[in-house]
Design an enzyme around this catalytic site. Structure first.
Site, PDB file in Angstrom:
ATOM      1  CG  ASP A   7      -1.859   1.216   1.196  1.00 13.12           C
ATOM      2  OD1 ASP A   7      -2.457   1.478   0.134  1.00 13.12           O
ATOM      3  OD2 ASP A   7      -1.971   1.937   2.212  1.00 13.12           O
ATOM      4  CB  SER A   8       0.212   4.709  -1.021  1.00 11.77           C
ATOM      5  OG  SER A   8      -1.061   4.798  -0.407  1.00 11.77           O
ATOM      6  CB  CYS A  70      -2.573   1.099  -2.874  1.00  7.93           C
ATOM      7  SG  CYS A  70      -2.702   2.834  -3.290  1.00  7.93           S
ATOM      8  CD  GLU A 150      -2.800   8.803   6.473  1.00 10.61           C
ATOM      9  OE1 GLU A 150      -1.846   9.039   7.210  1.00 10.61           O
ATOM     10  OE2 GLU A 150      -2.844   7.856   5.660  1.00 10.61           O
ATOM     11  CB  CYS A 180      -9.940   5.149  -0.992  1.00 12.31           C
ATOM     12  SG  CYS A 180      -8.595   5.895  -0.051  1.00 12.31           S
ATOM     13  CG  HIS A 182      -7.020   6.155   4.126  1.00 15.00           C
ATOM     14  ND1 HIS A 182      -6.141   5.517   3.279  1.00 15.00           N
ATOM     15  CD2 HIS A 182      -6.256   6.872   4.999  1.00 15.00           C
ATOM     16  CE1 HIS A 182      -4.901   5.843   3.609  1.00 15.00           C
ATOM     17  NE2 HIS A 182      -4.952   6.666   4.650  1.00 15.00           N
TER      18      HIS A 182
HETATM   19  N1  DGL Z   1      -3.971   3.850  -0.485  1.00 18.85           N
HETATM   20  C1  DGL Z   1      -4.613   4.864  -1.286  1.00 18.85           C
HETATM   21  C2  DGL Z   1      -5.774   4.229  -2.073  1.00 18.85           C
HETATM   22  O1  DGL Z   1      -6.322   3.211  -1.701  1.00 18.85           O
HETATM   23  C3  DGL Z   1      -5.095   6.026  -0.444  1.00 18.85           C
HETATM   24  C4  DGL Z   1      -3.983   6.863   0.116  1.00 18.85           C
HETATM   25  C5  DGL Z   1      -3.148   7.541  -0.952  1.00 18.85           C
HETATM   26  O2  DGL Z   1      -3.631   8.506  -1.595  1.00 18.85           O
HETATM   27  O3  DGL Z   1      -2.034   7.110  -1.157  1.00 18.85           O
HETATM   28  O4  DGL Z   1      -6.151   4.760  -3.081  1.00 18.85           O
END
Ligand code: DGL
Length: 247
Positions: A7-8, A70, A150, A180, A182
């Site tokens: 993930d990012s 992600c 966050e 997403c 989050h």
């Molecule tokens: N992990 C990213 C997603 O699922 C969200 C956070 C980011 O913008 O890196 O799109």
């Protein structure tokens, strides 16, 4: 089976939570690119470049499968990653599309797709759902939800105002894709905004369903060894992982 989860940042832990709850793997290696998050505001070239660098990290481990938790990476960089890996790679977009298809029998159902700016701009969900025959699709980039989550803001006035800002003109859809990592953390609030009548498509649960269909994976073992890595401040990520995953 040893699986990698990319993930990012920390958000992909929402996918790990589902994998852990369904006891699908003996070992999970997680990498969050915390030094460069968020990806959702970046352009395709940058997202692909960062994702290929993360792929190199996973090549140090003998993984059987890489799960891209992600949505932004899944929307933009999956093909490029697959071309450079000798293990299977699956992304949450394909999983989310399958889960939507399984949840909605009527192809005229209204589907609302939420995601980062990049994910929505890519049209990855929209195009894949259209291919499946869905006709009633609305996408909305809801990037502000990312920093709110966050910050640990999972309810309250700021979240309500943000939802009003994004959703004021929308009718209640039949399903909402939480596109997403989050958004599952504010799933209850989003669902309640739409009077708790929409089916919610959660990337983690969708991935479990997808792995079951694609790899015939079902519960394996109660023991799951988890290792967490991050490009910046891994200790903070580990702390959140222990809290979210109750380990
Ligand atoms: N992990 C990213 C997603 O699922 C969200 C956070 C980011 O913008 O890196 O799109």
């Amino acid at each position: 089976m040893r699986v990698g989860v990319f993930d990012s940042g920390i958000g992909g832990l929402s996918v790990v939570k589902s994998l852990k709850e369904h006891q699908l793997f003996h070992e999970i290696i997680y990498f969050g690119d915390t030094a460069r998050v968020p990806y959702g505001v970046k352009d395709k070239n940058t997202i692909v470049r960062y994702s290929l660098e993360a792929l190199e990290f996973f090549k140090n481990f003998d993984i059987d499968l890489l799960i891209v938790a992600c949505n932004t990476v899944s929307a933009y960089a999956l093909d490029e990653m697959k071309a450079q890996a000798d293990f299977d790679i699956v992304g949450v977009v394909e999983a989310g599309v399958l889960a939507t298809k399984n949840a909605l029998k009527n192809l005229n159902s209204e589907v609302l797709i939420l995601g980062t700016n990049a994910t929505i701009r890519s049209q990855a969900y929209k195009l894949a759902l259209k291919k499946e025959g869905f006709t009633n699709l609305t996408s909305r980039a809801t990037g502000l939800f990312v920093p709110l989550v966050e910050e640990g803001i999972f309810s309250g006035d700021i979240l309500t105002s943000t939802m009003k800002h994004y959703f004021w003109d929308l009718k209640t859809p039949d399903a909402i894709i939480l596109g997403c990592t989050h958004f599952p953390l504010i799933e209850k609030e989003i669902s309640s905004y739409f009077k708790n009548t929409s089916r919610m498509i959660h990337s983690g649960e969708a991935m479990v369903e997808y792995l079951h269909v694609k790899y015939n994976l079902t519960s394996l073992s109660k023991e799951c060894d988890m290792k967490f890595f991050a490009s910046e401040n891994p200790e903070a990520l580990k702390k959140i992982a222990h809290k979210w995953l109750a380990i």
